[in-house]
Each structure stands twice: as C-alpha cells, then as structure tokens.
Design an enzyme around this catalytic site. Structure first.
Site, PDB file in Angstrom:
ATOM      1  N   CYS A  43      -9.640   0.565  -3.913  1.00 22.84           N
ATOM      2  CA  CYS A  43      -9.794  -0.630  -3.056  1.00 22.84           C
ATOM      3  C   CYS A  43     -10.838  -0.425  -1.963  1.00 22.84           C
ATOM      4  O   CYS A  43     -11.138  -1.366  -1.219  1.00 22.84           O
ATOM      5  CB  CYS A  43      -8.463  -1.021  -2.432  1.00 22.84           C
ATOM      6  SG  CYS A  43      -7.329  -1.746  -3.632  1.00 22.84           S
ATOM      7  N   TYR A  74      -6.233  -3.094   3.462  1.00 20.71           N
ATOM      8  CA  TYR A  74      -5.725  -1.869   2.818  1.00 20.71           C
ATOM      9  C   TYR A  74      -6.900  -0.953   2.449  1.00 20.71           C
ATOM     10  O   TYR A  74      -6.868   0.257   2.689  1.00 20.71           O
ATOM     11  CB  TYR A  74      -4.921  -2.265   1.571  1.00 20.71           C
ATOM     12  CG  TYR A  74      -4.538  -1.139   0.653  1.00 20.71           C
ATOM     13  CD1 TYR A  74      -3.477  -0.297   0.954  1.00 20.71           C
ATOM     14  CD2 TYR A  74      -5.229  -0.930  -0.547  1.00 20.71           C
ATOM     15  CE1 TYR A  74      -3.117   0.737   0.091  1.00 20.71           C
ATOM     16  CE2 TYR A  74      -4.873   0.094  -1.406  1.00 20.71           C
ATOM     17  CZ  TYR A  74      -3.821   0.921  -1.082  1.00 20.71           C
ATOM     18  OH  TYR A  74      -3.475   1.940  -1.939  1.00 20.71           O
ATOM     19  N   LYS A  77       3.075  -3.585  -8.898  1.00 23.96           N
ATOM     20  CA  LYS A  77       1.698  -3.843  -9.333  1.00 23.96           C
ATOM     21  C   LYS A  77       1.703  -4.497 -10.705  1.00 23.96           C
ATOM     22  O   LYS A  77       2.745  -4.595 -11.362  1.00 23.96           O
ATOM     23  CB  LYS A  77       0.934  -2.534  -9.340  1.00 23.96           C
ATOM     24  CG  LYS A  77       0.976  -1.910  -7.964  1.00 23.96           C
ATOM     25  CD  LYS A  77       0.200  -0.657  -7.926  1.00 23.96           C
ATOM     26  CE  LYS A  77      -0.595  -0.650  -6.633  1.00 23.96           C
ATOM     27  NZ  LYS A  77      -1.774   0.174  -6.750  1.00 23.96           N
TER      28      LYS A  77
HETATM   29  P1  NAD Z   1       4.708   4.100  -3.136  1.00 25.12           P
HETATM   30  O1  NAD Z   1       4.797   2.899  -2.247  1.00 25.12           O
HETATM   31  O2  NAD Z   1       5.641   4.199  -4.292  1.00 25.12           O
HETATM   32  O3  NAD Z   1       4.839   5.423  -2.262  1.00 25.12           O
HETATM   33  C1  NAD Z   1       4.469   5.485  -0.911  1.00 25.12           C
HETATM   34  C2  NAD Z   1       5.652   6.081  -0.168  1.00 25.12           C
HETATM   35  O4  NAD Z   1       5.282   6.214   1.210  1.00 25.12           O
HETATM   36  C3  NAD Z   1       6.906   5.176  -0.224  1.00 25.12           C
HETATM   37  O5  NAD Z   1       7.993   5.878  -0.782  1.00 25.12           O
HETATM   38  C4  NAD Z   1       7.146   4.830   1.225  1.00 25.12           C
HETATM   39  O6  NAD Z   1       8.521   4.735   1.586  1.00 25.12           O
HETATM   40  C5  NAD Z   1       6.458   5.984   1.943  1.00 25.12           C
HETATM   41  N1  NAD Z   1       6.138   5.609   3.313  1.00 25.12           N
HETATM   42  C6  NAD Z   1       5.526   4.481   3.733  1.00 25.12           C
HETATM   43  N2  NAD Z   1       5.455   4.463   5.060  1.00 25.12           N
HETATM   44  C7  NAD Z   1       6.052   5.608   5.505  1.00 25.12           C
HETATM   45  C8  NAD Z   1       6.317   6.138   6.778  1.00 25.12           C
HETATM   46  N3  NAD Z   1       5.949   5.484   7.880  1.00 25.12           N
HETATM   47  N4  NAD Z   1       6.961   7.323   6.878  1.00 25.12           N
HETATM   48  C9  NAD Z   1       7.353   7.973   5.749  1.00 25.12           C
HETATM   49  N5  NAD Z   1       7.130   7.523   4.506  1.00 25.12           N
HETATM   50  C10 NAD Z   1       6.493   6.340   4.384  1.00 25.12           C
HETATM   51  O7  NAD Z   1       3.189   4.169  -3.616  1.00 25.12           O
HETATM   52  P2  NAD Z   1       2.521   5.074  -4.737  1.00 25.12           P
HETATM   53  O8  NAD Z   1       2.113   4.167  -5.837  1.00 25.12           O
HETATM   54  O9  NAD Z   1       3.346   6.266  -5.037  1.00 25.12           O
HETATM   55  O10 NAD Z   1       1.174   5.511  -3.971  1.00 25.12           O
HETATM   56  C11 NAD Z   1       1.057   6.774  -3.336  1.00 25.12           C
HETATM   57  C12 NAD Z   1      -0.275   6.849  -2.603  1.00 25.12           C
HETATM   58  O11 NAD Z   1      -1.351   6.634  -3.529  1.00 25.12           O
HETATM   59  C13 NAD Z   1      -0.435   5.797  -1.505  1.00 25.12           C
HETATM   60  O12 NAD Z   1      -1.133   6.346  -0.428  1.00 25.12           O
HETATM   61  C14 NAD Z   1      -1.283   4.740  -2.165  1.00 25.12           C
HETATM   62  O13 NAD Z   1      -2.015   3.980  -1.234  1.00 25.12           O
HETATM   63  C15 NAD Z   1      -2.173   5.580  -3.053  1.00 25.12           C
HETATM   64  N6  NAD Z   1      -2.681   4.794  -4.200  1.00 25.12           N
HETATM   65  C16 NAD Z   1      -1.826   4.405  -5.177  1.00 25.12           C
HETATM   66  C17 NAD Z   1      -2.306   3.657  -6.225  1.00 25.12           C
HETATM   67  C18 NAD Z   1      -1.396   3.193  -7.349  1.00 25.12           C
HETATM   68  O14 NAD Z   1      -1.890   2.538  -8.248  1.00 25.12           O
HETATM   69  N7  NAD Z   1      -0.103   3.491  -7.317  1.00 25.12           N
HETATM   70  C19 NAD Z   1      -3.662   3.309  -6.279  1.00 25.12           C
HETATM   71  C20 NAD Z   1      -4.502   3.708  -5.260  1.00 25.12           C
HETATM   72  C21 NAD Z   1      -4.005   4.485  -4.217  1.00 25.12           C
END
Ligand code: NAD
Length: 320
Positions: free
Chosen positions: A120, A149, A192
C-alpha cells in the site's frame, strides 16, 4: 537457544511466525492486544497489552532478543482502510507502536528487527492500469500512497531505516502484498478479499448471488501464508536490508477470484457487482529484486491456497 520476539503474535501472520520459530527451536515471546482467535499459541510467553502504551512496550521489550518481528498494526482489508473512517486511529496507533519499538531498541540489544511494511506504500498513479501496475521497489518515490495506512507504513519504513543508519540497528523491511490463508480474519469488517469472498460463497445457498465491491475488474495478487513465512525467514536471515516486496505475481481480477471461490465450493452462484471501497485499479508484486537478492519466488498456485482457505472458512461458517 535463539530468542525471538513476535509483536502482533495474536494476529494472522504473527501467529504463523510463532509456530514457525518454535518449529525451528527458538524461545519465543509473543505480544498482542488479544489472544489468537483460531489457535493456541505455541509461544513460550505471551503478553497481553497495548503496545501504543510506553509502559507496556517497556515490559514487552525488557530484555535482549536475537530477532524481533514487528507485525503489530491497526489494520484490515479494504472495508477498514479505504473508507476513511479509521484513518486517524490507523496512523496514530501504528506509528506509535513503531516509535515505541525503536525507543526500546536503545535499551536492549535486538539482533535483527523485521518490519512488516505493505504494498500500500506504492504511488496510486502507478496502479491505475489493472493490467500493468508498477510495484517495483524503486517506484515508491515520489511517494503518493492511496491510503493513510500506506503513508504510515512508508513513514515507519523510514523510521527503521534511519535508526539503522544512525544507531547501527540491523533492520529488515518487507512490503507484503495481500497475504492470505486459513487462521486469518474472515468476518467482522477487517477481513481481506480472499477471506471475504470465501465467506460470502460459504454463506450463500446454491443458486444464489454474492456481492463483489466495484466492477470486479480491479486486479491484485495474493500470497499464501506459508510462502510468506518462508520468504520472511529467509529474508531476515539474509544480508539484504530491503525494502523488498514479498508477494505473488499471479495477478487476478477480483471477479475471477470470486469465480475461483465459487468453483471450489461446487455451487452455482452468480456475482453482483455493487459500489464499495476497492483501492487502486491494479496491484501485483514485482519479484525481480527478491529473486535477485534471495533467489526466492513463490511456487504455489493461487488456486491451491484458495482451496485450503475456502475449506477452512466453510468450516468456520458451518460451525457458527
Ligand atoms: P492482523 O490484524 O491479523 O495482525 C496484527 C495484530 O496486531 C493483531 O493481532 C492486533 O491485535 C495486533 N495489534 C494491533 N494494535 C496493537 C497494539 N496497540 N498493541 C498490541 N498489538 C496490537 O494482521 P496481519 O495480516 O497478521 O498483518 C501483520 C502485519 O503485516 C501488519 O503490520 C500488516 O500491516 C502487515 N501487512 C499485512 C498484509 C496482509 O495481507 N495480511 C499485507 C501488507 C502488510
């Protein structure tokens, strides 16, 4: 024994990373706001708390770690990040977590810090043609992400890179492109496209219709979770700092992704395209750099991952 800290261990990718690190013999501390919804954590320690709070961040990072994986972020799919309703929270919460991580890196030795950035961050004007999006790493600047984001991710990339330059930290930054698979969010508004489409198909009786946001001609690529974890481990162990794309280059339109889910279900369903948040017109991973630096490229076809994901979500829907 090597030690690892997984921030966001209660989430989709973080939860899988904990499993992988345990299978490799690491001692693992997981940290999250919440426990994992779909699996019992294998982490040796799991701390529940809010990483935007400095006191809790200090508790979570109160010792040295060989590796730190930073997945914690306020995030979701198009229905969460493209509506504008959550922009301030996304920027403030995620940036604050990253600031807190780097503040703790002054107090303890973190051998390597992996940061999960995102596709993104790429400029929206390079992603207007659904058949020819440009997402090569060097195209990130001049910057113009299509969401707050994306701006936060780009800012935080710079936080980690500047800390690496000024304080000598070893950081690894990957830009993930749409990671999907079982054990991820599949309902509630943060899911997603692959999970949302599988859920809609699983919920809809034979002969019915599912809604798809936009005209469905927007394109994306999707990387299966196991491949994401493999690439992330290889990258973190490598000498290459990044930022580097971790994604698939098997591009597909959202309507075709919906058709794939329908086909896997064995049902006869139609698609109704409705107005909805959809992001850029086209996006896919350019894998030239990761291929060159790590010799890695994904090898599982999208359909295989979608099959496993559909089966898992179908089971969740039936067991509601
Ligand atoms: P997810 O939402 O399942 O996991 C993120 C976790 O962070 C969640 O469990 C949430 O509770 C935790 N979190 C959020 N705020 C918090 C806080 N203040 N304190 C403690 N924990 C907190 O997302 P994901 O798909 O596992 O993504 C993981 C990482 O990869 C993220 O940084 C996301 O931006 C990045 N990402 C994911 C994708 C994808 O397609 N899944 C794509 C690009 C980037």
């Amino acid at each position: 024994m090597k030690t690892a800290l997984v921030l966001g261990a209660g989430g989709f990718i973080g939860g899988q990373m904990v499993n992988r690190l345990k299978s490799e013999g690491y001692w693992v501390r997981g940290v999250d706001l919440k426990s994992h919804e779909f699996q019992t954590t294998q982490a040796d320690e799991f701390l529940l708390g809010d990483l935007t709070h400095q006191d809790f961040a200090a508790q979570a990072m109160d010792r040295d770690f060989d590796e730190v994986y930073q997945f914690a972020a306020d995030m979701g799919g198009a229905g969460y990040i493209f509506t504008g309703d959550h922009d301030a929270a996304i920027m403030q919460n995620s940036a604050q977590i990253n600031l807190n991580v780097l503040a703790r890196a002054h107090h303890h030795s973190f051998g390597r810090i992996f940061y999960a950035s995102s596709a993104c961050i790429y400029p929206q004007e390079n992603q207007e043609d659904p058949d020819n999006p440009v997402c090569s790493e060097h195209s990130a600047y001049p910057a113009h992400p299509d969401s707050e984001y994306g701006w936060e991710k780009l800012f935080s990339e710079r936080l980690y890179l500047s800390a690496a330059r000024q304080y000598g930290l070893t950081v690894r930054i990957a830009r993930y492109h749409n990671i999907f698979g079982p054990n991820g969010t599949w309902e509630g508004g943060r899911e997603k496209a692959p999970a949302a489409l599988c859920r809609k198909v699983a919920e809809t009786p034979d002969g019915g219709s599912i809604d798809v946001w936009g005209d469905g001609l927007q394109t994306r690529s999707f990387l299966y979770i196991d491949e994401c974890i493999e690439a992330t481990r290889r990258f973190t162990a490598s000498d290459f700092e990044g930022p580097v794309n971790i994604g698939s280059d098997e591009m597909i339109s959202i309507n075709d992704l919906a058709r794939m889910a329908i086909d896997l279900s064995g049902k006869s369903l139609t698609i109704t395209n409705i107005p909805g948040p959809q992001g850029v017109r086209g996006r896919t991973s350019d894998n030239s750099l990761i291929q060159q630096e790590l010799g890695w490229s994904p090898d599982a076809p999208l359909r295989d991952g979608m099959s496993r994901t559909y089966d898992w979500i179908n089971t969740q829907v039936q067991n509601r």
